[in-house]
Scaffold this active site. Structure first.
Site, short mmCIF file in Angstrom:
data_model
loop_
_atom_site.label_atom_id
_atom_site.label_comp_id
_atom_site.label_asym_id
_atom_site.label_seq_id
_atom_site.Cartn_x
_atom_site.Cartn_y
_atom_site.Cartn_z
N ASP A 174 -81.42 72.21 30.34
CA ASP A 174 -82.02 70.89 30.54
C ASP A 174 -83.26 70.92 31.42
O ASP A 174 -84.09 70.01 31.37
CB ASP A 174 -81.01 69.94 31.20
CG ASP A 174 -79.95 69.45 30.24
OD1 ASP A 174 -80.13 69.61 29.02
OD2 ASP A 174 -78.93 68.92 30.71
N HIS A 175 -83.38 71.95 32.25
CA HIS A 175 -84.43 71.96 33.26
C HIS A 175 -85.62 72.81 32.90
O HIS A 175 -86.73 72.54 33.36
CB HIS A 175 -83.86 72.44 34.60
CG HIS A 175 -82.78 71.55 35.14
ND1 HIS A 175 -81.50 71.97 35.34
CD2 HIS A 175 -82.81 70.25 35.48
CE1 HIS A 175 -80.77 70.97 35.81
NE2 HIS A 175 -81.54 69.92 35.91
#
Length: 324
Positions: A174-175
């Site tokens: 996600d990052h």
């Protein structure tokens, strides 16, 4: 203030929670006018994730939400309201990009499939970021960063031998890989549109950028016939390479010795202890063969240091080190 690279670009942003919100934040930070759309009946659930400003819970107080949505404007619209589509239609007509990270089918139920959006804005750049893409036998699978990391093998490889996978400590897909791949794809589409006048449909299956992180792992299998396994903080050939205790409670430092020069600098900082001065340990292959022994000695030595002081001293001598 200098004009930012994406000034003048508008994004209708249906993304929420993780990778999608980070992708549009990257674009917002470079000057794009990102308008985040949330349902008034179902706000982005990250709004209720700690930590909160002043420790007070509230939909506008989540630092987690703010981290992914800074630089954006936002509006709440009940997409089931009869007038909702008309408002969204006007917004899309004034936008360059429409982004979502829903499971396939959600945008279609809104009446906002790619074909429908193209009728509103023919040169639109349409970014769809589902877990498994818009087609294929698993395209309706719902997943988040943690499930993608598990599915692709990233979780399995991130842990200690013989123990349950530890993971990366956060939802790494996600990052880093997924929002960065998405933002790069949008930039490429903007360049294409500037040159040709054509929009683009970007169908980004979030498992694929995560798999791309594991390129050397797959090559090791296909070329060398070697199936990689969890190895904790160890390096494939360098030692010492790990995380070691320092003074205080739960205080640690990461140290990576990649060559003989860094080894000499490390033991100099530590005062040339007897256990480190053996002639054979000047060679990397000997250090690697005895890495468990060296880790134990090094841990005893670092435990006498304040983490920040040791970090600065090692860095000053050219040894990669950082406080954990």
């Amino acid at each position: 203030m200098a004009r930012l690279p994406l000034a003048g670009i508008r994004i209708t942003d249906f993304t929420w929670i993780g990778a999608g919100s980070y992708a549009t934040k990257i674009l917002a930070d470079f000057g794009a006018d990102v308008i985040k759309i949330e349902s008034s009946r179902r706000l982005d659930s990250l709004r209720m994730a700690a930590p909160y400003k002043d420790g007070i819970k509230g939909v506008n107080r989540s630092g987690y939400f703010a981290d992914r949505n800074a630089s954006k404007r936002s509006i709440t619209i009940d997409m089931k309201h009869p007038r909702a589509f008309g408002l969204i239609e006007k917004l899309i007509a004034q936008s360059d990009i429409v982004a979502n990270n829903f499971t396939p089918g959600v945008m279609e139920r809104f009446g906002l499939a790619y074909e429908a959006v193209c009728r509103i804005k023919p040169d639109v750049i349409y970014l769809a970021m589902s877990m498994q893409g818009s087609s294929g036998p698993e395209h309706r699978y719902l997943g988040y960063g943690a499930s993608m990391a598990a599915l692709t093998g990233l979780q399995h490889l991130t842990g200690l031998p013989g123990r349950e996978p530890a993971g990366t400590g956060t939802n790494f897909p996600d990052h880093v890989p997924n929002p960065c791949h998405a933002a790069f794809a949008v930039l490429a589409a903007l360049r294409h549109r500037r040159r040709t006048g054509e929009g683009q449909y970007i169908d980004l299956a979030q498992t694929e950028p995560t798999i791309a992180l594991l390129g050397p792992t797959f090559l090791d299998l296909t070329v060398n016939g070697r199936l990689q396994q969890p190895n904790g903080n160890e390096h494939a050939w360098a030692a010492p390479h790990g995380v070691y205790p320092c003074q205080g409670v739960d205080r640690w430092i990461a140290i990576c010795v990649m060559d003989d020069g860094e080894w000499a600098a490390l033991i100099e900082v530590l005062g040339n202890p007897d256990w480190a001065c053996e002639e054979a340990l000047r060679r990397g292959d000997a250090r690697y063969a005895r890495r468990a022994e060296l880790d134990a000695h090094l841990g005893s030595a670092t435990a006498r240091w304040v983490a920040e002081e040791l970090m600065h001293e090692l860095q000053a001598h050219g040894v990669p080190a950082g406080v954990v």
